[in-house]
Design a protein around this motif. Sequence first.
Motif, mmCIF file in Angstrom:
data_model
loop_
_atom_site.group_PDB
_atom_site.id
_atom_site.type_symbol
_atom_site.label_atom_id
_atom_site.label_comp_id
_atom_site.label_asym_id
_atom_site.label_seq_id
_atom_site.Cartn_x
_atom_site.Cartn_y
_atom_site.Cartn_z
ATOM 1 N N ALA A 1 -3.683 41.051 -17.187
ATOM 2 C CA ALA A 1 -2.530 40.395 -17.819
ATOM 3 C C ALA A 1 -2.972 39.198 -18.652
ATOM 4 O O ALA A 1 -2.492 38.992 -19.785
ATOM 5 N N LYS A 2 -3.907 38.414 -18.129
ATOM 6 C CA LYS A 2 -4.368 37.234 -18.868
ATOM 7 C C LYS A 2 -5.173 37.645 -20.100
ATOM 8 O O LYS A 2 -5.085 36.997 -21.152
ATOM 9 N N ARG A 3 -5.966 38.691 -19.979
ATOM 10 C CA ARG A 3 -6.733 39.166 -21.137
ATOM 11 C C ARG A 3 -5.784 39.633 -22.230
ATOM 12 O O ARG A 3 -5.957 39.315 -23.411
ATOM 13 N N GLN A 4 -4.766 40.374 -21.861
ATOM 14 C CA GLN A 4 -3.808 40.849 -22.855
ATOM 15 C C GLN A 4 -3.047 39.692 -23.497
ATOM 16 O O GLN A 4 -2.828 39.682 -24.714
ATOM 17 N N ALA A 5 -2.667 38.694 -22.688
ATOM 18 C CA ALA A 5 -1.942 37.533 -23.218
ATOM 19 C C ALA A 5 -2.816 36.744 -24.186
ATOM 20 O O ALA A 5 -2.338 36.275 -25.245
ATOM 21 N N ALA A 6 -4.104 36.589 -23.854
ATOM 22 C CA ALA A 6 -5.019 35.856 -24.730
ATOM 23 C C ALA A 6 -5.194 36.584 -26.061
ATOM 24 O O ALA A 6 -5.169 35.958 -27.133
ATOM 25 N N ARG A 7 -5.342 37.893 -26.000
ATOM 26 C CA ARG A 7 -5.516 38.664 -27.235
ATOM 27 C C ARG A 7 -4.249 38.596 -28.094
ATOM 28 O O ARG A 7 -4.329 38.429 -29.317
ATOM 29 N N ARG A 8 -3.100 38.720 -27.459
ATOM 30 C CA ARG A 8 -1.850 38.632 -28.225
ATOM 31 C C ARG A 8 -1.748 37.300 -28.944
ATOM 32 O O ARG A 8 -1.351 37.244 -30.113
ATOM 33 N N ARG A 9 -2.139 36.213 -28.236
ATOM 34 C CA ARG A 9 -2.009 34.898 -28.847
ATOM 35 C C ARG A 9 -2.989 34.720 -30.005
ATOM 36 O O ARG A 9 -2.630 34.197 -31.056
ATOM 37 N N MET A 10 -4.214 35.140 -29.816
ATOM 38 C CA MET A 10 -5.204 35.008 -30.885
ATOM 39 C C MET A 10 -4.827 35.839 -32.108
ATOM 40 O O MET A 10 -4.948 35.386 -33.251
ATOM 41 N N LEU A 11 -4.342 37.044 -31.864
ATOM 42 C CA LEU A 11 -3.927 37.904 -32.980
ATOM 43 C C LEU A 11 -2.696 37.329 -33.675
ATOM 44 O O LEU A 11 -2.579 37.391 -34.906
ATOM 45 N N LYS A 12 -1.790 36.745 -32.914
ATOM 46 C CA LYS A 12 -0.580 36.163 -33.504
ATOM 47 C C LYS A 12 -0.917 34.947 -34.356
ATOM 48 O O LYS A 12 -0.384 34.789 -35.469
ATOM 49 N N VAL A 13 -1.803 34.088 -33.859
ATOM 50 C CA VAL A 13 -2.213 32.920 -34.646
ATOM 51 C C VAL A 13 -2.883 33.366 -35.943
ATOM 52 O O VAL A 13 -2.593 32.827 -37.018
ATOM 53 N N ALA A 14 -3.768 34.340 -35.842
ATOM 54 C CA ALA A 14 -4.453 34.840 -37.034
ATOM 55 C C ALA A 14 -3.463 35.440 -38.027
ATOM 56 O O ALA A 14 -3.558 35.207 -39.243
ATOM 57 N N SER A 15 -2.499 36.196 -37.534
ATOM 58 C CA SER A 15 -1.495 36.803 -38.417
ATOM 59 C C SER A 15 -0.671 35.750 -39.135
ATOM 60 O O SER A 15 -0.412 35.851 -40.339
ATOM 61 N N ALA A 16 -0.259 34.713 -38.391
ATOM 62 C CA ALA A 16 0.546 33.651 -38.986
ATOM 63 C C ALA A 16 -0.257 32.859 -40.010
ATOM 64 O O ALA A 16 0.259 32.467 -41.062
ATOM 65 N N LEU A 17 -1.510 32.620 -39.723
ATOM 66 C CA LEU A 17 -2.364 31.827 -40.611
ATOM 67 C C LEU A 17 -2.738 32.596 -41.873
ATOM 68 O O LEU A 17 -2.746 32.044 -42.982
ATOM 69 N N LEU A 18 -3.017 33.887 -41.694
ATOM 70 C CA LEU A 18 -3.561 34.689 -42.792
ATOM 71 C C LEU A 18 -2.528 35.563 -43.489
ATOM 72 O O LEU A 18 -2.826 36.170 -44.522
ATOM 73 N N GLY A 19 -1.303 35.661 -42.925
ATOM 74 C CA GLY A 19 -0.303 36.521 -43.527
ATOM 75 C C GLY A 19 -0.719 37.979 -43.521
ATOM 76 O O GLY A 19 -0.523 38.707 -44.492
ATOM 77 N N GLU A 20 -1.314 38.402 -42.417
ATOM 78 C CA GLU A 20 -1.890 39.749 -42.317
ATOM 79 C C GLU A 20 -1.695 40.251 -40.896
ATOM 80 O O GLU A 20 -1.733 39.475 -39.942
ATOM 81 N N THR A 21 -1.490 41.535 -40.738
ATOM 82 C CA THR A 21 -1.273 42.105 -39.408
ATOM 83 C C THR A 21 -2.597 42.577 -38.810
ATOM 84 O O THR A 21 -3.389 43.243 -39.480
#
Length: 553
Positions: free
Chosen positions: A276-296
Amino acid sequence: MVRKFVLPDFIFESSWEVCNQIGGIYTVLSTRANTLQQILNDRIIFIGPDCWSERPCPFFEEDLSLLAEWKSTAIQEGLQLRVGRWLIPGRPIAVLVDFKPFFACKNEIYAQFWNDFKVDSLHAYGDYDEASMFSYAAAKVVESFYHYQLNDSFKVIYHGNEWMTGLGLLYIQKHVPQIATIFTTHATSIGRSIAGNNKPLYEYLLAYNGDQMAEELNMQSKHSIEKQTALHVDCFTTVSDITATECKVLLDKPVDVVLPNGFEDDFVPKGSAFTAKRQAARRRMLKVASALLGETFDNDTLIVSTSGRYEFRNKGIDVFIEAMNRLKNDGRLAKKVLAFIDVPAWMKEPRQDLMERLRSKQTFTQPLNHPMLTHWLNEQDSDRTLGMINNLGLDNNEESNVKLIFVPCYLTGQDGIFNLSYYDLILGNDLCVYPSYYEPWGYTPLEAVAFKVPCITTDLAGFGLWAEHTLGHESEIMDGVKVIHRTDYNFSEVADGIKETIIEFSLFDKKQVEKSRSHAFQLSKKALWKHFIKYYETAYDLALRNAQKRLKA
């Protein structure tokens, strides 16, 4: 016949990082504490600086009833301190001492140490005064406690970590000679300075003179206290064989015992909690990257990171950036790579525009300005990491398969962007990279493999050498740790080695990834404190025996 170890009845241990999370020494002490608590049961007392002013210390819980009678006496003697528990596994006793009152008499203190031990404080600057006054205050705490509660029938040790505790160790040696002293240098100040000033440390190591280099690099005072402490204590130690060689040459004193850094795995979540923690960490890192870069970014993205103290060359931040630059142009790369540089810099504030995007439910298709930075910096134009990223043109454009993001803050869980602690984020990585040039041990790769994250390091890191020695062969990424050969001059080869390893890992199928992760985790189990505490027992024994010889001389 096997000689029986002489073990202490009581240990005092001091460090600037007791109840003060700054770097790797905090990890050394805080993970080892539980093992020592089980052996000594509140007969180990950690002493740290009370540098929190009016703010509460998040790592310390004061207990007014604990050692109350001695504390009252110590206060009457002029010491300002708080007694309580360090909020780590084992909850050992901790004393936080206010060292600021000693600034008023620092010149007299320095003069006395020059007369007694030839410690040169004339060239002091920066953090020297603060560290030295803490060290002196910590020693006064030990002296007070010993005279109030202990006596010559107790076998007592005072263990200081890094040059910041040297003055106190020498004070104890003179004023309470019944206490055996141990000094651990986790990295020599002059060796770190040579490396950090872009001088070749390893090829010319045997030709360097420590005193001469200290004068050339304006490090006389730190080098002096470190050297004199090493020469006078009952047991001088360091954390790896590579640093032991450095000590012998630069401090003119061979170490008595090497104390490799272990850890406890009680901070690593188990079973479903880990998943659960690994999945939560990945979701957060991917979300930050998406918001910063405007890319999915989908979950198949290969997440890579480096982290540690902001030592641009010593920690290999420069070679990591160069490796990402080379990787983005390599057509063999099988996945998109999202690379994070998690290194605390002179951070100003979290980006408001990024925070707004993270709060929004909208999908963004355009990057923010400066799409490689999560927090604004003070003096941003002079930051070395950003400068190299910009000079190489790593602008995170949409066509690139490698996106590089600088996270210049302490990951405490309250940074405003990720809002997850370092340990809660690290397990979301697929691969960690620590290509150090100067690394006496290397906690970051050890922590990574403990979280089942394979990593890349070098044979200039104590951990890298230990990994290959433990495995008995050159370590590859399938073993859980890839150890790259590094010298004073092979920067380009190291960058290529990182690039090739990431490409190799990106081509692994699911079964190969799980095998690499499993091997990483199994290797970490061999570095638990229950395996490494024996080296400390050797040091305690040697210190106590040498103290007895000293007293009889």
